[in-house]
Design an enzyme around this catalytic site. Structure first.
Site, PDB file in Angstrom:
ATOM      1  N   GLY A   1      17.790  67.789  22.574  1.00  0.00           N
ATOM      2  CA  GLY A   1      17.497  66.651  21.544  1.00  0.00           C
ATOM      3  C   GLY A   1      15.960  66.710  21.136  1.00  0.00           C
ATOM      4  O   GLY A   1      15.705  66.208  20.027  1.00  0.00           O
TER       5      GLY A   1
ATOM      6  N   CYS B   1       5.529  53.489  39.056  1.00  0.00           N
ATOM      7  CA  CYS B   1       4.344  53.052  40.061  1.00  0.00           C
ATOM      8  C   CYS B   1       3.117  53.881  40.045  1.00  0.00           C
ATOM      9  O   CYS B   1       3.204  55.230  40.039  1.00  0.00           O
ATOM     10  CB  CYS B   1       4.846  53.373  41.504  1.00  0.00           C
ATOM     11  SG  CYS B   1       5.531  51.915  42.289  1.00  0.00           S
TER      12      CYS B   1
ATOM     13  N   HIS C   1      22.997  68.327  26.934  1.00  0.00           N
ATOM     14  CA  HIS C   1      23.087  67.997  28.529  1.00  0.00           C
ATOM     15  C   HIS C   1      23.371  66.581  28.660  1.00  0.00           C
ATOM     16  O   HIS C   1      23.521  65.975  30.013  1.00  0.00           O
ATOM     17  CB  HIS C   1      21.652  68.498  29.332  1.00  0.00           C
ATOM     18  CG  HIS C   1      20.526  67.703  28.833  1.00  0.00           C
ATOM     19  ND1 HIS C   1      20.173  66.613  29.994  1.00  0.00           N
ATOM     20  CD2 HIS C   1      19.772  67.546  27.929  1.00  0.00           C
ATOM     21  CE1 HIS C   1      18.955  66.141  29.430  1.00  0.00           C
ATOM     22  NE2 HIS C   1      18.891  66.695  28.368  1.00  0.00           N
TER      23      HIS C   1
ATOM     24  N   THR D   1      17.416  84.122  17.906  1.00  0.00           N
ATOM     25  CA  THR D   1      18.767  84.720  18.139  1.00  0.00           C
ATOM     26  C   THR D   1      19.690  83.790  18.846  1.00  0.00           C
ATOM     27  O   THR D   1      19.520  83.021  19.960  1.00  0.00           O
ATOM     28  CB  THR D   1      18.912  86.044  19.247  1.00  0.00           C
ATOM     29  OG1 THR D   1      18.037  86.954  18.361  1.00  0.00           O
ATOM     30  CG2 THR D   1      20.149  86.578  19.338  1.00  0.00           C
TER      31      THR D   1
ATOM     32  N   GLN E   1      22.260  59.866  23.061  1.00  0.00           N
ATOM     33  CA  GLN E   1      22.784  58.990  23.927  1.00  0.00           C
ATOM     34  C   GLN E   1      24.321  58.581  23.568  1.00  0.00           C
ATOM     35  O   GLN E   1      24.862  58.147  24.440  1.00  0.00           O
ATOM     36  CB  GLN E   1      21.948  57.895  24.380  1.00  0.00           C
ATOM     37  CG  GLN E   1      20.812  58.394  25.138  1.00  0.00           C
ATOM     38  CD  GLN E   1      20.983  58.686  26.674  1.00  0.00           C
ATOM     39  OE1 GLN E   1      22.230  58.683  27.241  1.00  0.00           O
ATOM     40  NE2 GLN E   1      20.008  59.213  27.262  1.00  0.00           N
TER      41      GLN E   1
ATOM     42  N   ASN F   1      18.291  54.818  25.346  1.00  0.00           N
ATOM     43  CA  ASN F   1      18.621  55.616  26.875  1.00  0.00           C
ATOM     44  C   ASN F   1      18.492  54.777  27.861  1.00  0.00           C
ATOM     45  O   ASN F   1      19.192  54.858  28.959  1.00  0.00           O
ATOM     46  CB  ASN F   1      17.727  56.812  26.757  1.00  0.00           C
ATOM     47  CG  ASN F   1      16.170  56.680  26.287  1.00  0.00           C
ATOM     48  OD1 ASN F   1      16.161  56.115  25.237  1.00  0.00           O
ATOM     49  ND2 ASN F   1      15.430  56.857  27.122  1.00  0.00           N
TER      50      ASN F   1
HETATM   51  C1  LIG Z   1      17.513  59.304  23.117  1.00  0.00           C
HETATM   52  C2  LIG Z   1      17.244  60.439  23.648  1.00  0.00           C
HETATM   53  N1  LIG Z   1      16.823  61.111  22.895  1.00  0.00           N
HETATM   54  C3  LIG Z   1      16.024  62.487  22.868  1.00  0.00           C
HETATM   55  C4  LIG Z   1      16.162  63.051  24.244  1.00  0.00           C
HETATM   56  C5  LIG Z   1      15.547  64.329  24.494  1.00  0.00           C
HETATM   57  O1  LIG Z   1      16.675  65.346  24.531  1.00  0.00           O
HETATM   58  P1  LIG Z   1      16.405  66.666  25.546  1.00  0.00           P
HETATM   59  O2  LIG Z   1      16.344  66.294  26.926  1.00  0.00           O
HETATM   60  O3  LIG Z   1      17.633  67.410  25.017  1.00  0.00           O
HETATM   61  O4  LIG Z   1      15.299  67.224  24.800  1.00  0.00           O
HETATM   62  C6  LIG Z   1      16.584  62.016  25.400  1.00  0.00           C
HETATM   63  C7  LIG Z   1      16.737  62.664  26.845  1.00  0.00           C
HETATM   64  O5  LIG Z   1      16.626  61.846  27.646  1.00  0.00           O
HETATM   65  C8  LIG Z   1      17.317  60.952  24.878  1.00  0.00           C
HETATM   66  O6  LIG Z   1      17.623  60.260  25.788  1.00  0.00           O
END
Ligand SMILES: Cc1ncc(COP(=O)(O)O)c(C=O)c1O
Length: 380
Positions: free
Chosen positions: A76, A327, A206, A242, A184, A156
């Site tokens: 992402g 925190c 992931h 690659t 998400q 997220n």
């Molecule tokens: C909304 C959102 N965008 C981007 C990312 C980043 O993705 P990555 O961990 O695959 O780089 C996350 C990961 O928490 C996410 O929740």
């Protein structure tokens, strides 16, 4: 003393998902059969190329686009960086203006900050108390210099879904390319690019039961986008490096599985059962963060009033969930997302995010409810 059951419970699927057994099985097959370089034209390379292209087709089928519109990335963060920097470097105009929102993931906010150092002007749209942007604010923010609009599909932390169709339509009317970070939302709600009306869309493997280290970027046909990684001409010159047949096959299979959203009904029901039970336990000392309806079906972000999320979770070491605050030595800092929603520091400090997934069982939800109600006995 807590008598809660000790079984480990994972309710943090928005942080990451386990690899689906079906994905794992595809990866095992590829490991044994396609070690070659997908760019090699000999007997060892051609099966690897076939794996990569079939995976690209699977990703495209999920998004309802052409395979040639999919570029594989490392995840992402890379997909988001590619769009933001790619559009900026392609356009190379003075006063380039990018519109995004205050609730984006750092994988959008930080590249925007970087582009600011190169002269870009960034507008971060505000959100309401449920975490949604107002399309009227978007219209007001567009200028003749706007080169890109990037609004996440689902948040997220709180799961709030943005009015992407409406915003993307406005972008189209102004001739401005529109990106959505769907890291998400893919696999949780429909994400067909033509229904959303987007020009770019980010996928993170992931979050979708594929392993870490693989993602994809949808780039609408005909849109020019400078590469982020230059090198040999992989991915039709759009992303050097690659390709990993192993990881692309994993993402392809994950996308194939994600086409069936029927399992989300069960997940939503479990999520709502958790919310009802927590509400019963805590009464008006618990509040929901995020939109009550326009929200990912797996996500429940709540604030326990007058409690601190991390202190609460420290007492439940077997429950894997996230807090909405960090925190520091002398203070608790609530997340920028909750801040943007106008959540007060006191309420934000008690925020906890539960996110459910494909392998969440009713028993796990019962265990989470039991652990929390035992811990919170007398809290109400
Ligand atoms: C909304 C959102 N965008 C981007 C990312 C980043 O993705 P990555 O961990 O695959 O780089 C996350 C990961 O928490 C996410 O929740």
């Amino acid at each position: 003393m807590s008598t809660a059951r000790q079984q480990q419970t994972y309710l943090d699927y928005n942080a990451t998902t386990p690899v689906d057994p079906g994905v794992e099985s595809v990866m095992r097959q590829v490991m044994g059969n396609a070690f070659g370089n997908p760019s090699s034209s000999h007997w060892a390379g051609t099966p690897a190329r076939a794996v990569v292209e079939s995976a690209r087709q699977q990703v495209a089928d999920l998004l309802g686009c052409k395979p040639g519109e999919i570029v594989f990335t490392s995840g992402g963060s890379e997909s988001n960086n590619h769009v933001l920097k790619g559009v900026f470097f392609t356009r190379q105009v003075p006063n380039a203006h990018i519109i995004t929102t205050q609730v984006e993931h750092p994988a959008i906010i930080e590249p925007c900050r970087f582009l600011e150092t190169l002269g870009a002007k960034i507008t971060c749209l505000p959100v309401d108390a449920t975490g949604r942007v107002d399309p009227d604010d978007l219209i007001q923010s567009i200028t003749p210099d706007t080169i890109l609009i990037s609004i996440m599909h689902a948040n997220n932390e709180v799961g709030t879904l943005q009015p992407i169709e409406e915003c993307a339509q406005m972008a189209r009317e102004h001739g401005i390319p529109f990106h959505t970070d769907a890291a998400q939302s893919v696999g949780k709600v429909p994400t067909r690019v033509d229904e959303l009306g987007v020009d770019f869309l980010t996928i993170a493997g992931h979050k979708l039961y594929a392993p870490k280290g693989i993602g994809a970027l949808y780039i609408r046909e005909g849109i020019e986008l400078e590469s982020l990684i230059h090198g040999a001409g992989h991915e039709l010159g759009r992303r050097a490096g690659t390709e990993s047949a192993l990881l692309t096959a994993a993402l392809g299979e994950a996308c194939e599985l994600a086409r069936d959203l029927s399992g989300m009904v069960r997940i939503r029901t479990l999520r709502d059962r958790l919310w009802t039970a927590l509400k019963e336990c805590c009464g008006d000392r618990i509040v929901l963060n995020g939109h009550p309806e326009e929200r990912l079906p797996n996500t429940l972000n709540v604030s326990f009033l007058d409690l601190q999320g991390n202190e609460l979770l420290a007492k439940l070491p077997n429950l894997a969930v996230s807090t909405g605050s960090a925190c520091h030595e002398d203070r608790v800092e609530i997340s920028p997302v909750l801040q943007a929603m106008g959540v007060s520091p006191e309420v934000g400090a008690g925020a906890v995010r539960f996110s459910l997934g494909r392998t969440t069982t009713a028993e796990e939800i019962d265990i989470a409810i039991e652990s929390l109600t035992v811990l919170l006995a007398g809290y109400r």
